[in-house]
Design a protein around this motif. Structure first.
Motif, short mmCIF file in Angstrom:
data_model
loop_
_atom_site.label_atom_id
_atom_site.label_comp_id
_atom_site.label_asym_id
_atom_site.label_seq_id
_atom_site.Cartn_x
_atom_site.Cartn_y
_atom_site.Cartn_z
N GLN A 66 4.90 57.58 -29.25
CA GLN A 66 3.73 56.74 -29.56
C GLN A 66 3.38 56.81 -31.03
O GLN A 66 3.06 55.80 -31.66
N GLN A 69 5.91 54.81 -33.06
CA GLN A 69 5.67 53.38 -32.92
C GLN A 69 4.49 52.92 -33.78
O GLN A 69 4.56 51.86 -34.42
N LYS A 70 3.42 53.70 -33.81
CA LYS A 70 2.26 53.35 -34.64
C LYS A 70 2.63 53.35 -36.11
O LYS A 70 2.24 52.44 -36.86
#
Length: 99
Positions: A66, A69-70
């Motif tokens: 996560q 991805q950010k």
């Protein structure tokens, strides 16, 4: 990421309760003088760290994905903004040279 943090805190709290019970029942040694509370917290931290490392491996990997991805989204947005600024600057320079 919040889920991982809460799970780590839960493991620490469980270890804290177990260590506190062991110290006050006399199974584990007490701290020196008034340092008993600090001893219990440090011992709980020492025990919970490797447990968290092993038990939360999948959750840590999920949180890592996560975060990556950010970061990739932010990089893409920055690059898009940079290219827009370059295009505006190039067109302004081209208009300035033709005038």
């Amino acid at each position: 990421m919040l889920r991982y943090t809460l799970m780590r805190l839960g493991i620490f709290a469980g270890c804290l309760v177990v260590v506190w019970g062991l110290v006050y029942s006399g199974v584990a040694p007490r701290g020196l003088g008034d340092s008993n509370g600090m001893w219990v917290v440090l011992l709980a931290l020492l025990i919970s760290a490797p447990i968290s490392f092993v038990v939360l491996r999948k959750e840590r990997d999920r949180a890592s994905v996560q975060i990556v991805q950010k970061v990739d989204r932010v990089k893409a947005n920055l690059e898009a903004n940079r290219s827009q600024e370059d295009a505006v600057d190039d067109s302004a320079r081209a208009q300035g040279q033709t005038s």
